[in-house]
Design an enzyme around this catalytic site. Structure first.
Site, short mmCIF file in Angstrom:
data_model
loop_
_atom_site.label_atom_id
_atom_site.label_comp_id
_atom_site.label_asym_id
_atom_site.label_seq_id
_atom_site.Cartn_x
_atom_site.Cartn_y
_atom_site.Cartn_z
N LYS A 105 -56.81 -24.14 -16.26
CA LYS A 105 -56.92 -23.29 -15.04
C LYS A 105 -58.14 -24.06 -14.28
O LYS A 105 -58.31 -25.02 -13.60
CB LYS A 105 -55.99 -22.40 -13.73
CG LYS A 105 -54.74 -22.53 -14.35
CD LYS A 105 -54.05 -21.14 -13.63
CE LYS A 105 -52.55 -21.00 -14.53
NZ LYS A 105 -52.57 -19.48 -13.96
N ALA B 207 -57.61 -17.57 -13.34
CA ALA B 207 -57.15 -16.24 -13.94
C ALA B 207 -55.26 -16.39 -14.52
O ALA B 207 -54.20 -17.32 -14.05
CB ALA B 207 -56.96 -16.05 -12.67
N ASP B 208 -55.01 -15.73 -15.44
CA ASP B 208 -53.74 -15.58 -15.97
C ASP B 208 -53.55 -14.37 -16.44
O ASP B 208 -54.21 -14.26 -16.43
CB ASP B 208 -53.38 -16.98 -16.31
CG ASP B 208 -51.80 -17.51 -16.69
OD1 ASP B 208 -50.82 -16.38 -16.90
OD2 ASP B 208 -51.56 -18.84 -16.02
N SER B 209 -51.87 -14.09 -16.22
CA SER B 209 -51.62 -12.88 -17.48
C SER B 209 -50.05 -13.23 -17.99
O SER B 209 -49.86 -14.04 -18.04
CB SER B 209 -51.17 -12.49 -15.91
OG SER B 209 -51.95 -11.77 -15.21
#
Length: 198
Positions: free
Chosen positions: A57, A73-75
């Site tokens: 991203k 950001a990612d989870s």
């Protein structure tokens, strides 16, 4: 210097706003499902997948905007059996995810990657362990019906800062990682680079 959050997550944007940061948001439109499947097939861990998604991203937006710092950001969410859960596509899938997690522990990995001029320049990954209490089918049905508009965008079908807190018996880890970003390392880095007030 301009700061951009490459995320559509209202929780992540709210964290940055609450910290007093000036930033803009831009959706990166990364095919998360395809990238995750490819990384899983290559044997990558949920932790590494969160990092790779955040990097994809950030780099995608940063490659189009020279000199701009972009935070991706990612989870990812991993059950103890090693399986991963993705964002639910339907209320029925959300209910199924909650049934799978009920009475069990899961791990949540939240990654943040900063990129400039199309290349990553900083990264951090936070991990939290969460125990969802046993849940009745009636509770799950009511919870999903009342919260679908917000939980549809989350890997765990919860926003712990809202009604999702009702799901848990126990939590280990910082609240920012659970909401979706390792904020303390990010703020430390932003201050060191002059993108946040000292």
């Amino acid at each position: 210097m301009t700061l951009i959050l490459a995320s559509q997550s209202s929780g992540r944007a709210a964290m940055l706003r609450a910290a007093g940061l000036a930033f803009e948001t831009t959706a990166a439109h990364v095919d998360e499902e395809m990238l995750t499947a490819s990384l899983r097939a290559a044997g990558q861990t949920p932790r590494n997948i969160a990092d790779a998604l955040a990097e994809a991203k950030a780099v995608k937006i940063a490659s189009r905007l020279p000199g701009v710092t972009v935070i991706g950001a990612d989870s990812t969410l991993a059950l103890d059996d090693g399986s991963m859960l993705a964002k639910p596509e339907t209320p029925e899938e959300a209910a199924d995810h909650l049934r799978r997690m009920a009475g069990r522990r899961h791990r949540l990995f939240s990654a943040a990657v900063a990129a400039r001029d199309g290349a990553p320049i900083w990264r951090a990954i936070g991990e939290a362990k969460l125990w969802i209490r046993p849940l009745s089918d009636a509770f799950i049905a009511d919870y999903v019906a009342q919260n679908w508009d917000s939980i549809r965008w989350t890997v765990g079908c919860y926003e712990i800062e809202g009604a999702g807190v009702q799901l848990f018996d126990r939590v280990e880890g910082d609240p920012w990682t659970i909401i979706g970003m390792p904020m303390l390392p990010l703020l430390t880095w932003l201050r060191a680079t002059g993108l946040a007030p000292q």
